[in-house]
Design a protein around this motif. Structure first.
Motif, short mmCIF file in Angstrom:
data_model
loop_
_atom_site.label_atom_id
_atom_site.label_comp_id
_atom_site.label_asym_id
_atom_site.label_seq_id
_atom_site.Cartn_x
_atom_site.Cartn_y
_atom_site.Cartn_z
N LEU A 50 0.83 -1.21 0.00
CA LEU A 50 0.00 0.00 0.00
C LEU A 50 0.87 1.26 0.00
CD1 LEU A 50 -2.77 -1.01 2.57
CD2 LEU A 50 -3.08 -0.66 0.10
N LYS A 51 1.87 1.29 0.84
CA LYS A 51 2.75 2.46 0.91
C LYS A 51 3.50 2.67 -0.41
CE LYS A 51 3.57 2.53 5.91
NZ LYS A 51 4.58 2.38 6.99
N SER A 52 3.91 1.59 -1.05
CA SER A 52 4.66 1.71 -2.29
C SER A 52 3.80 2.23 -3.44
CB SER A 52 5.27 0.35 -2.67
OG SER A 52 4.26 -0.56 -3.08
N ARG A 53 2.48 2.10 -3.33
CA ARG A 53 1.58 2.54 -4.39
C ARG A 53 0.95 3.91 -4.10
NH1 ARG A 53 4.20 -0.37 -6.51
NH2 ARG A 53 3.74 -2.33 -7.61
N SER A 54 1.23 4.48 -2.94
CA SER A 54 0.58 5.74 -2.58
C SER A 54 0.99 6.90 -3.48
CB SER A 54 0.89 6.09 -1.12
OG SER A 54 2.28 6.20 -0.91
N ALA A 55 2.23 6.89 -3.99
CA ALA A 55 2.67 7.95 -4.89
C ALA A 55 2.02 7.80 -6.27
CB ALA A 55 4.19 7.93 -5.03
N GLU A 56 1.80 6.56 -6.70
CA GLU A 56 1.18 6.30 -7.99
C GLU A 56 -0.31 6.63 -8.00
OE1 GLU A 56 0.42 2.46 -10.98
OE2 GLU A 56 1.68 2.26 -9.18
N TYR A 57 -0.95 6.43 -6.86
CA TYR A 57 -2.39 6.66 -6.73
C TYR A 57 -2.63 7.78 -5.72
CZ TYR A 57 -2.60 2.03 -8.92
OH TYR A 57 -2.44 0.95 -9.76
N PRO A 58 -2.73 9.03 -6.16
CA PRO A 58 -2.89 10.14 -5.22
C PRO A 58 -4.18 10.10 -4.43
CG PRO A 58 -3.19 10.87 -7.50
CD PRO A 58 -2.68 9.47 -7.56
N TRP A 59 -5.15 9.31 -4.87
CA TRP A 59 -6.41 9.20 -4.15
C TRP A 59 -6.34 8.20 -3.00
CZ3 TRP A 59 -6.89 4.13 -5.03
CH2 TRP A 59 -6.54 3.63 -6.28
N LEU A 60 -5.22 7.49 -2.87
CA LEU A 60 -5.08 6.45 -1.86
C LEU A 60 -4.63 7.03 -0.52
CD1 LEU A 60 -4.96 3.47 -0.97
CD2 LEU A 60 -2.62 3.39 -1.88
N ARG A 61 -5.35 6.66 0.53
CA ARG A 61 -4.96 6.99 1.90
C ARG A 61 -4.87 5.69 2.69
NH1 ARG A 61 -9.18 10.73 4.40
NH2 ARG A 61 -7.65 10.79 6.08
#
Length: 244
Positions: A50-61
């Motif tokens: 999840l943390k590794s994809r947070s930059a790719e998906y700005p809508w992810l918290r």
């Protein structure tokens, strides 16, 4: 459109990344949307992914529990953290189809002006689970419908749409996510069931055994029955007076 999608996850390292990719496709074009993944203290690489994809998906918290607290607690943590007034929930195992969110949201907006809180609840017509799991779920739903009168054929379906404020007004207890339709009806609300897609679990296994769910379900059912008998009905004869 302002929408917060809340997803409880526990040890779903092989399922969470494909689910995020689907959400990216599904939510493309939505103006104001966020996805809140609540990690219930996973012991695998779920949080790392999840943390590794947070930059790719700005809508992810990401919300993280420091100890395993259960699915109901994870859903509540996500709803409390939500920025937007409308909530959609999904299970984190990938069996719920994110493409169903739009139709549940559309039904909610069509029906939300009726009196009391409104819940749009998914109904899995063709469950992609084992025969034993389908049978136990059918029995549990039947008992809940008969005793609680919630008139909901699949109250345990993970995909739901409701107002944030309405959910936070419900009593909070372990396993309450299975009783949300009954709790909404106790408050004079309306529950609408909508047929949704259901997919087989690609990886991993359910973290909640059938016998465990049955044991706690009996205790919880008694508690919700008690709440139903003690519930204060919505007042229809209240008049507010203001000085000056």
């Amino acid at each position: 459109m302002q929408l917060s999608v809340v997803i409880p996850v526990l040890n779903e390292e092989n399922n969470v990344e494909p689910l995020l990719h689907e959400l990216e496709e599904t939510l493309r074009g939505w103006d104001q949307v966020e996805v809140i993944c609540v990690d219930d203290h996973s012991a695998d690489r779920t949080l790392e992914i999840l943390k590794s994809r947070s930059a790719e998906y700005p809508w992810l918290r990401i919300v993280r529990h420091h100890e395993q607290s259960g699915q109901s607690a994870a859903v509540r943590s996500g709803v409390q953290a939500a920025r937007y007034p409308l909530i959609a929930t999904l299970d984190g195992d990938g069996q719920n189809d994110p493409y169903d969110i739009a139709q549940l949201v559309a039904v909610y907006h069509r029906e939300k002006n009726i009196a009391g809180p409104c819940l749009v609840n998914g109904r899995r017509l063709q469950r992609q689970d084992t025969g034993w799991r389908r049978l136990s779920s059918r029995l549990a739903n039947g008992v809940r419908r008969r005793l609680l009168g919630d008139d909901t054929p699949d109250s345990g379906c993970g995909i739901k749409v409701f107002a944030r404020a309405d959910f936070l007004d419900l009593p909070s207890f372990n396993h309450m996510h299975r009783f949300v339709p009954a709790l909404v009806r106790q408050r004079g609300g309306t529950v609408i069931s909508v047929a949704v897609n259901h997919r087989r679990r690609v990886s991993g296994a359910s973290h909640y055994g059938t016998l465990d769910r049955l044991a706690v379900g009996i205790v919880d059912l008694v508690g919700v029955l008690w709440l139903a008998r003690r519930a204060i009905p919505p007042a229809s004869n209240v008049e507010q007076e203001c000085n000056g």
